[in-house]
Design a protein around this motif. Structure first.
Motif, PDB file in Angstrom:
ATOM      1  N   SER A 105     -11.759  -2.097  -5.232  1.00  0.00           N
ATOM      2  CA  SER A 105     -12.287  -0.748  -5.405  1.00  0.00           C
ATOM      3  C   SER A 105     -11.713   0.205  -4.370  1.00  0.00           C
ATOM      4  O   SER A 105     -11.424   1.368  -4.671  1.00  0.00           O
ATOM      5  N   ASN A 106     -11.537  -0.272  -3.151  1.00  0.00           N
ATOM      6  CA  ASN A 106     -10.959   0.579  -2.114  1.00  0.00           C
ATOM      7  C   ASN A 106      -9.509   0.915  -2.424  1.00  0.00           C
ATOM      8  O   ASN A 106      -9.052   2.044  -2.164  1.00  0.00           O
ATOM      9  N   ARG A 107      -8.782  -0.046  -3.004  1.00  0.00           N
ATOM     10  CA  ARG A 107      -7.400   0.243  -3.390  1.00  0.00           C
ATOM     11  C   ARG A 107      -7.373   1.322  -4.481  1.00  0.00           C
ATOM     12  O   ARG A 107      -6.506   2.209  -4.464  1.00  0.00           O
ATOM     13  N   ILE A 108      -8.337   1.250  -5.402  1.00  0.00           N
ATOM     14  CA  ILE A 108      -8.439   2.295  -6.425  1.00  0.00           C
ATOM     15  C   ILE A 108      -8.747   3.640  -5.770  1.00  0.00           C
ATOM     16  O   ILE A 108      -8.180   4.674  -6.137  1.00  0.00           O
TER      17      ILE A 108
ATOM     18  N   ILE B  83       0.867  -1.178   0.000  1.00  0.00           N
ATOM     19  CA  ILE B  83       0.000   0.000   0.000  1.00  0.00           C
ATOM     20  C   ILE B  83       0.910   1.237   0.000  1.00  0.00           C
ATOM     21  O   ILE B  83       1.266   1.757   1.059  1.00  0.00           O
ATOM     22  N   PRO B  84       1.337   1.702  -1.149  1.00  0.00           N
ATOM     23  CA  PRO B  84       2.290   2.821  -1.216  1.00  0.00           C
ATOM     24  C   PRO B  84       1.584   4.165  -1.075  1.00  0.00           C
ATOM     25  O   PRO B  84       1.110   4.746  -2.030  1.00  0.00           O
ATOM     26  N   ALA B  85       1.493   4.664   0.127  1.00  0.00           N
ATOM     27  CA  ALA B  85       0.747   5.903   0.376  1.00  0.00           C
ATOM     28  C   ALA B  85       1.622   7.150   0.373  1.00  0.00           C
ATOM     29  O   ALA B  85       1.105   8.247   0.271  1.00  0.00           O
ATOM     30  N   GLY B  86       2.920   6.996   0.516  1.00  0.00           N
ATOM     31  CA  GLY B  86       3.760   8.180   0.601  1.00  0.00           C
ATOM     32  C   GLY B  86       3.581   8.900   1.923  1.00  0.00           C
ATOM     33  O   GLY B  86       3.102   8.339   2.906  1.00  0.00           O
ATOM     34  N   LEU B  87       3.921  10.178   1.986  1.00  0.00           N
ATOM     35  CA  LEU B  87       3.822  10.978   3.204  1.00  0.00           C
ATOM     36  C   LEU B  87       2.730  12.027   3.067  1.00  0.00           C
ATOM     37  O   LEU B  87       2.434  12.484   1.961  1.00  0.00           O
ATOM     38  N   PRO B  88       2.099  12.437   4.184  1.00  0.00           N
ATOM     39  CA  PRO B  88       1.015  13.423   4.100  1.00  0.00           C
ATOM     40  C   PRO B  88       1.417  14.719   3.415  1.00  0.00           C
ATOM     41  O   PRO B  88       0.639  15.273   2.631  1.00  0.00           O
ATOM     42  N   ALA B  89       2.622  15.223   3.699  1.00  0.00           N
ATOM     43  CA  ALA B  89       3.028  16.497   3.113  1.00  0.00           C
ATOM     44  C   ALA B  89       3.137  16.418   1.592  1.00  0.00           C
ATOM     45  O   ALA B  89       2.921  17.415   0.893  1.00  0.00           O
ATOM     46  N   GLU B  90       3.464  15.240   1.060  1.00  0.00           N
ATOM     47  CA  GLU B  90       3.599  15.087  -0.384  1.00  0.00           C
ATOM     48  C   GLU B  90       2.255  15.217  -1.100  1.00  0.00           C
ATOM     49  O   GLU B  90       2.213  15.542  -2.286  1.00  0.00           O
ATOM     50  N   LEU B  91       1.170  14.959  -0.369  1.00  0.00           N
ATOM     51  CA  LEU B  91      -0.155  14.997  -0.985  1.00  0.00           C
ATOM     52  C   LEU B  91      -0.495  16.385  -1.502  1.00  0.00           C
ATOM     53  O   LEU B  91      -1.185  16.541  -2.509  1.00  0.00           O
ATOM     54  N   LEU B  92      -0.006  17.432  -0.813  1.00  0.00           N
ATOM     55  CA  LEU B  92      -0.347  18.806  -1.167  1.00  0.00           C
ATOM     56  C   LEU B  92       0.176  19.189  -2.543  1.00  0.00           C
ATOM     57  O   LEU B  92      -0.400  20.044  -3.216  1.00  0.00           O
ATOM     58  N   GLU B  93       1.270  18.589  -2.962  1.00  0.00           N
ATOM     59  CA  GLU B  93       1.862  18.942  -4.247  1.00  0.00           C
ATOM     60  C   GLU B  93       1.585  17.898  -5.328  1.00  0.00           C
ATOM     61  O   GLU B  93       1.997  18.089  -6.473  1.00  0.00           O
ATOM     62  N   ARG B  94       0.871  16.823  -4.969  1.00  0.00           N
ATOM     63  CA  ARG B  94       0.656  15.740  -5.925  1.00  0.00           C
ATOM     64  C   ARG B  94      -0.804  15.592  -6.337  1.00  0.00           C
ATOM     65  O   ARG B  94      -1.094  15.307  -7.489  1.00  0.00           O
TER      66      ARG B  94
ATOM     67  N   ARG C  55      -8.720  13.188   4.784  1.00  0.00           N
ATOM     68  CA  ARG C  55      -9.749  12.267   5.271  1.00  0.00           C
ATOM     69  C   ARG C  55      -9.907  11.078   4.327  1.00  0.00           C
ATOM     70  O   ARG C  55     -10.016   9.921   4.782  1.00  0.00           O
ATOM     71  N   GLU C  56      -9.934  11.342   3.024  1.00  0.00           N
ATOM     72  CA  GLU C  56     -10.127  10.263   2.056  1.00  0.00           C
ATOM     73  C   GLU C  56      -8.982   9.253   2.120  1.00  0.00           C
ATOM     74  O   GLU C  56      -9.201   8.045   2.007  1.00  0.00           O
ATOM     75  N   VAL C  57      -7.760   9.758   2.283  1.00  0.00           N
ATOM     76  CA  VAL C  57      -6.614   8.836   2.378  1.00  0.00           C
ATOM     77  C   VAL C  57      -6.708   8.000   3.646  1.00  0.00           C
ATOM     78  O   VAL C  57      -6.543   6.772   3.616  1.00  0.00           O
TER      79      VAL C  57
ATOM     80  N   TYR D   9      -5.541   4.982  -4.392  1.00  0.00           N
ATOM     81  CA  TYR D   9      -4.697   5.559  -5.440  1.00  0.00           C
ATOM     82  C   TYR D   9      -5.262   6.916  -5.891  1.00  0.00           C
ATOM     83  O   TYR D   9      -4.499   7.869  -6.121  1.00  0.00           O
ATOM     84  N   LEU D  10      -6.589   6.994  -6.009  1.00  0.00           N
ATOM     85  CA  LEU D  10      -7.215   8.241  -6.439  1.00  0.00           C
ATOM     86  C   LEU D  10      -7.049   9.314  -5.368  1.00  0.00           C
ATOM     87  O   LEU D  10      -6.760  10.477  -5.683  1.00  0.00           O
ATOM     88  N   ALA D  11      -7.204   8.950  -4.108  1.00  0.00           N
ATOM     89  CA  ALA D  11      -7.042   9.917  -3.025  1.00  0.00           C
ATOM     90  C   ALA D  11      -5.609  10.437  -2.943  1.00  0.00           C
ATOM     91  O   ALA D  11      -5.371  11.586  -2.557  1.00  0.00           O
ATOM     92  N   LEU D  12      -4.666   9.578  -3.331  1.00  0.00           N
ATOM     93  CA  LEU D  12      -3.266   9.977  -3.285  1.00  0.00           C
ATOM     94  C   LEU D  12      -2.823  10.723  -4.529  1.00  0.00           C
ATOM     95  O   LEU D  12      -1.705  11.229  -4.581  1.00  0.00           O
ATOM     96  N   GLY D  13      -3.693  10.800  -5.533  1.00  0.00           N
ATOM     97  CA  GLY D  13      -3.308  11.495  -6.766  1.00  0.00           C
ATOM     98  C   GLY D  13      -2.300  10.730  -7.577  1.00  0.00           C
ATOM     99  O   GLY D  13      -1.489  11.334  -8.280  1.00  0.00           O
ATOM    100  N   GLY D  14      -2.356   9.401  -7.525  1.00  0.00           N
ATOM    101  CA  GLY D  14      -1.398   8.590  -8.281  1.00  0.00           C
ATOM    102  C   GLY D  14      -1.592   8.728  -9.783  1.00  0.00           C
ATOM    103  O   GLY D  14      -2.693   8.986 -10.266  1.00  0.00           O
ATOM    104  N   ASN D  15      -0.526   8.526 -10.508  1.00  0.00           N
ATOM    105  CA  ASN D  15      -0.576   8.667 -11.959  1.00  0.00           C
ATOM    106  C   ASN D  15      -1.230   7.446 -12.601  1.00  0.00           C
ATOM    107  O   ASN D  15      -1.200   6.349 -12.065  1.00  0.00           O
ATOM    108  N   VAL D  16      -1.811   7.649 -13.795  1.00  0.00           N
ATOM    109  CA  VAL D  16      -2.403   6.552 -14.539  1.00  0.00           C
ATOM    110  C   VAL D  16      -1.307   5.791 -15.281  1.00  0.00           C
ATOM    111  O   VAL D  16      -1.410   4.605 -15.495  1.00  0.00           O
TER     112      VAL D  16
END
Length: 457
Positions: free
Chosen positions: A444-447, A267-278, A374-376, A450-457
């Protein structure tokens, strides 16, 4: 004396304009202190995959997503909005450059004099005009830059639309696969219940059971057949919805979906601060905040004097050759300084309006950020609960399948009644359906993650 007053006004304006600057917003300004890691896990700090669709290892899913990204009409409409925003930024910046106009005209003139008749001749005319507001204070530049930020926000919205489209395609594909697997499960249950109905009919014909047992068995079989039709109808509904996402006519065509893929291990979530720029919606909200800040600054500069240059001229002659003779041209050039003194509250109202929009954009950005976190967190928490639920339902399937076999044996030997036997079949079907559902929900939850984290397609 007038020159001194104008010079003093310019000096004062230069001093004032230094105080009119856009606030330097920080992307971390979200109204809350960011934690170093996500609250639902201590091991999700790996970077998210560059292309999350491929993590499911399903070639058919990859092909469907590619088709949707190429053909979906909603996505094409989003791309058109980006083009319109870019063009608007170009329009808003056009005032920084001189505006030059040229017109050419030809008129037929008739003069009638008493006793001499009428004379008729043609007159050629060329006119040009030039106007330019010198953007001394950067008011027009700020307004243009705001439009550039708005265009950047629209482009980020388009990127977010791509992610959302890919997620909807993948989730619909998994729902379709679940529905097809459910049809297979129900069909097998119908076969098993048909055997039971025949068994009860034979016992009834031999006088071993009452007619009520046979009717209960046939009723249970009919209910299973109704469930099959419902599942088949669900397949065609999902298929048509998926075709719309693919940009196809909703004809309910067959889409290959053999089985649900395995859930990716990490489950590659990264760090919370990275979410703001991604995350696209956060980036877009911040760009709109920057745009509204600049519009507020541009509105304040409406109080400063404007320096304009205008020029006009042209030639008018009955002889066409005189039009290109520079000596026949008449022209003039003006330089002006306009200082607003009283506008009935228009400028003040514009300043308050743009400041209110900037305050609105700031709070929208903060709220968007909190919802993103919250979504993450919800997706991370749901992953664990769904995993435990899947394990429990898998055990339930094993137990119900075993109890079904025991129930058939017990009924044949008269140890249990028909209701217990039928309950064992219903329990097996319900457990199998629930297990399929939670397996699909995990995907679906994993998707969603990924969507909440702004992951690339």
């Amino acid at each position: 004396m007038q020159v001194v007053n104008i010079a003093s006004l310019v000096v004062l304006s230069i001093a004032l304009v230094g105080c009119i600057t856009a606030p330097q917003r920080q992307v971390e300004e979200v109204g809350a202190v960011l934690p170093d890691q996500w609250g639902e896990s201590e091991t999700f700090s790996q970077p998210i995959p560059t292309q999350w669709v491929g993590t499911f290892g399903d070639a058919q899913l990859n092909a469907l997503v590619d088709t949707a990204l190429a053909n979906n009409y909603e996505l094409k409409a989003a791309a058109a909005r980006v083009g319109a925003a870019v063009a608007q930024a170009r329009i808003d910046g056009s005032s920084r450059w001189p505006q030059f106009f040229f017109t050419a005209d030809h008129q037929q003139v008739q003069i009638r004099e008493a006793g001499f008749g009428a004379s008729r001749f043609g007159v050629f005319e060329t006119l040009f005009g030039l106007s330019w507001e010198v953007d001394v204070w950067g008011r027009i530049r700020d307004f243009q830059q705001a439009s550039v930020f708005e265009a950047d926000a629209m482009n980020t919205d388009y990127y977010g639309a791509r992610l959302s489209l890919a997620a909807r395609v993948a989730q619909s594909y998994f729902e379709l696969t679940e529905a097809k697997l459910l049809v297979a499960v129900v069909e097998q249950s119908i076969k098993d219940r048909t055997i039971i109905a025949n068994l009860v009919r034979g016992r009834f014909q031999r006088g071993l059971v009452r007619g009520l047992d046979l009717r209960l068995a046939l009723t249970d079989l009919a209910n299973a057949e109704a469930e099959l039709k419902e599942a088949q109808n669900l397949i065609q509904n999902i298929s048509r919805r998926l075709e719309i996402l693919l940009g196809h006519y909703p004809a309910g065509k067959e889409i290959v979906s053999a089985t649900l893929p395995q859930l990716p291990a990490t489950i590659p979530a990264g760090l919370p601060a990275e979410l703001l720029e991604r995350r696209p919606d956060l980036v877009a909200a911040f760009r709109r905040l920057q745009a509204d800040d600049l519009r507020a600054v541009s509105a304040k500069k409406l109080r400063l004097p404007r320096i304009t240059l205008t020029a006009a001229g042209g030639t008018r002659s009955a002889d066409l050759t005189d039009l290109i003779d520079p000596r026949s041209a008449a022209w003039n050039v003006f330089a002006g300084l306009m200082q607003p003194l009283f506008t009935g509250g228009r400028i003040t109202g514009e300043i308050f309006r743009t400041q209110a929009f900037a305050e609105e954009a700031l709070n929208i950005y903060k709220n968007t950020a909190l919802n993103a976190f919250r979504e993450v967190e919800q997706a991370l928490a749901a992953e664990e609960w769904l995993r435990q639920q899947e394990i429990s339902l898998k055990k339930a399937v094993e137990q119900t399948e075993a109890s079904q076999k025991m129930a058939v044996y017990s009924y044949r030997n008269g140890l249990i009644g028909i209701l217990t036997l039928l309950d064992s079949y219903r329990g097996t079907l319900n457990a199998q359906s629930a297990h399929l559902s939670v397996t699909r929900q995990l995907l679906s939850n994993r998707i969603n993650l990924y969507l909440a984290l702004g992951g690339n397609v």
